[in-house]
Design an enzyme around this catalytic site. Structure first.
Site, PDB file in Angstrom:
ATOM      1  N   HIS A  65       0.820  -1.209   0.000  1.00 49.26           N
ATOM      2  CA  HIS A  65       0.000   0.000   0.000  1.00 49.26           C
ATOM      3  C   HIS A  65       0.854   1.258   0.000  1.00 49.26           C
ATOM      4  O   HIS A  65       0.350   2.358  -0.226  1.00 49.26           O
ATOM      5  CB  HIS A  65      -0.943   0.021   1.208  1.00 49.26           C
ATOM      6  CG  HIS A  65      -0.247  -0.169   2.524  1.00 49.26           C
ATOM      7  ND1 HIS A  65       0.475   0.824   3.127  1.00 49.26           N
ATOM      8  CD2 HIS A  65      -0.146  -1.254   3.330  1.00 49.26           C
ATOM      9  CE1 HIS A  65       0.988   0.362   4.266  1.00 49.26           C
ATOM     10  NE2 HIS A  65       0.624  -0.895   4.407  1.00 49.26           N
TER      11      HIS A  65
ATOM     12  N   HIS B 299       8.411   7.550   4.952  1.00 51.55           N
ATOM     13  CA  HIS B 299       7.693   7.188   3.735  1.00 51.55           C
ATOM     14  C   HIS B 299       7.127   8.437   3.090  1.00 51.55           C
ATOM     15  O   HIS B 299       7.137   9.521   3.681  1.00 51.55           O
ATOM     16  CB  HIS B 299       6.577   6.175   4.032  1.00 51.55           C
ATOM     17  CG  HIS B 299       5.566   6.670   5.022  1.00 51.55           C
ATOM     18  ND1 HIS B 299       5.680   6.478   6.383  1.00 51.55           N
ATOM     19  CD2 HIS B 299       4.413   7.377   4.848  1.00 51.55           C
ATOM     20  CE1 HIS B 299       4.654   7.034   7.000  1.00 51.55           C
ATOM     21  NE2 HIS B 299       3.876   7.583   6.094  1.00 51.55           N
TER      22      HIS B 299
ATOM     23  N   HIS C  30       6.824  11.720   5.578  1.00 49.77           N
ATOM     24  CA  HIS C  30       6.576  11.434   6.992  1.00 49.77           C
ATOM     25  C   HIS C  30       7.751  10.659   7.570  1.00 49.77           C
ATOM     26  O   HIS C  30       8.170   9.646   6.987  1.00 49.77           O
ATOM     27  CB  HIS C  30       5.309  10.588   7.165  1.00 49.77           C
ATOM     28  CG  HIS C  30       4.047  11.303   6.852  1.00 49.77           C
ATOM     29  ND1 HIS C  30       2.836  10.652   6.654  1.00 49.77           N
ATOM     30  CD2 HIS C  30       3.784  12.628   6.693  1.00 49.77           C
ATOM     31  CE1 HIS C  30       1.893  11.541   6.396  1.00 49.77           C
ATOM     32  NE2 HIS C  30       2.453  12.748   6.410  1.00 49.77           N
TER      33      HIS C  30
ATOM     34  N   TYR D 228       9.781   2.240  24.453  1.00 52.36           N
ATOM     35  CA  TYR D 228       8.963   1.270  23.703  1.00 52.36           C
ATOM     36  C   TYR D 228       9.805   0.595  22.627  1.00 52.36           C
ATOM     37  O   TYR D 228      10.642   1.219  21.982  1.00 52.36           O
ATOM     38  CB  TYR D 228       7.758   1.961  23.065  1.00 52.36           C
ATOM     39  CG  TYR D 228       6.842   2.608  24.069  1.00 52.36           C
ATOM     40  CD1 TYR D 228       6.327   1.894  25.150  1.00 52.36           C
ATOM     41  CD2 TYR D 228       6.480   3.945  23.947  1.00 52.36           C
ATOM     42  CE1 TYR D 228       5.482   2.489  26.077  1.00 52.36           C
ATOM     43  CE2 TYR D 228       5.635   4.555  24.871  1.00 52.36           C
ATOM     44  CZ  TYR D 228       5.141   3.817  25.932  1.00 52.36           C
ATOM     45  OH  TYR D 228       4.312   4.415  26.847  1.00 52.36           O
TER      46      TYR D 228
ATOM     47  N   THR E 164      -2.154   7.728   9.645  1.00 52.58           N
ATOM     48  CA  THR E 164      -3.052   8.014   8.523  1.00 52.58           C
ATOM     49  C   THR E 164      -3.395   6.776   7.710  1.00 52.58           C
ATOM     50  O   THR E 164      -3.992   6.883   6.632  1.00 52.58           O
ATOM     51  CB  THR E 164      -2.450   9.087   7.603  1.00 52.58           C
ATOM     52  OG1 THR E 164      -1.240   8.582   7.015  1.00 52.58           O
ATOM     53  CG2 THR E 164      -2.168  10.369   8.371  1.00 52.58           C
TER      54      THR E 164
END
Length: 306
Positions: A85, A112, A137, A145, A220
């Site tokens: 995607h 990306h 981004h 984490y 997103t």
């Protein structure tokens, strides 16, 4: 010249469940952005991204300091991956981020791009209704984490940097290696290296990174986790029309269709506040100064680091 290699990766786990508008047809079973929330409830939440930033409604916050970039000047080897995607460029843990009133230190995972088709607009965020040619981004997760899945449970567990592109006459010279790598990963599940890459080479000069918008939002793409402190920089990046067209011609979706128009439509603001650092004309007041120093126990919407 470094030898290229291509590695087959496992298909994206949920790629068969969702798609962009450009992929959807009546014969497909995938869910387009309007229906993501059926499979991924967070996609129907009140803190969704991207948004349209209306500049006249932005709140100036003089307590938003510059971000601190670590490892962005280092030459590194990165991996380009076709996830079916989108295309992700995996970053090493040495690339880190702090400052900017973010509640902790963050390490980079990947960056990306979001683009359109045939050189037409393809950014996710818009400014006063204007969609830009492309958007970068850079995804970071809060320490300590160990994964995106862990960070998603923290309302500020993910720090996402956004850079908007504007079309220029000349190429952005440091994008060509990324475009070339994309040409080696045309199909879903493939990967290829980019050698001696330096993240700083594709970003604006340091002096232009002090001015940005900040708001609380989400990833997103599904599952649209609402755990993101967004930083959208004022300074745009240059890209030529030739490069814009080339980006959209390199890869294919998991469906086999050309990977084009990979952006989610803008989402309602739903009462959130967008802040701005270092405005041209700043009038300090007690409210804006306090916003940046609220503790993490306050609501993220009202905090300077959102």
């Amino acid at each position: 010249m470094a030898e290229h290699w291509v590695e087959q990766l496992p298909p994206a786990h949920c790629s068969l469940l969702w798609c962009y508008d450009s992929q959807y047809s009546c014969d497909d079973r995938c869910r387009d952005p309007r229906h993501w929330k059926i499979q991924f409830p967070n996609c129907g939440g009140l803190r969704q991204s991207p948004i349209n930033i209306v500049t006249r409604n932005v709140h100036v916050n003089t307590a938003l300091p510059p971000l601190v970039f670590i490892g962005h000047d280092d030459k590194i080897n990165i991996t380009a991956e076709n996830l079916g995607h989108s295309v992700h460029f995996a970053l090493p843990q040495s690339v880190r981020l702090s400052g900017g009133a973010l509640p902790g230190n963050y390490r980079a995972l990947q960056f990306h791009l979001h683009w359109g088709v045939d050189g037409r607009p393809g950014s996710e965020h818009t400014i006063d209704g204007e969609r830009f040619p492309m958007e970068l981004h850079i995804v970071h997760i809060k320490e300590p984490y160990g994964s995106l899945a862990e960070a998603e449970h923290d309302m500020a567990g993910i720090a996402l940097l956004s850079f908007l592109f504007e079309e220029s006459t000349d190429d952005h010279p440091n994008l060509n290696s990324l475009i070339a790598a994309m040409g080696h990963i045309q199909n879903n599940g493939s990967a290829a290296p980019v050698h001696n890459f330096r993240l700083r080479d594709i970003l604006p000069p340091s002096k232009d990174l002090h001015s940005y918008y900040r708001y609380v939002g989400s990833m997103t793409t599904p599952g649209c986790e609402q755990a993101v402190a967004w930083t959208v920089f004022h300074k745009t990046l240059p890209i030529s029309n030739r490069q814009l067209v080339a980006v959209a011609q390199q890869c294919r979706f998991w469906t086999g269709q050309p990977m084009t128009n990979i952006f989610r439509p803008t989402q309602p603001l739903d009462g959130r506040v967008v802040y701005r650092s270092r405005a041209r004309a700043v009038v300090p007041n007690l409210i804006t100064l306090c916003l940046g120093v609220l503790s993490l126990s306050g609501t993220l919407d009202d905090a300077g680091f959102v």
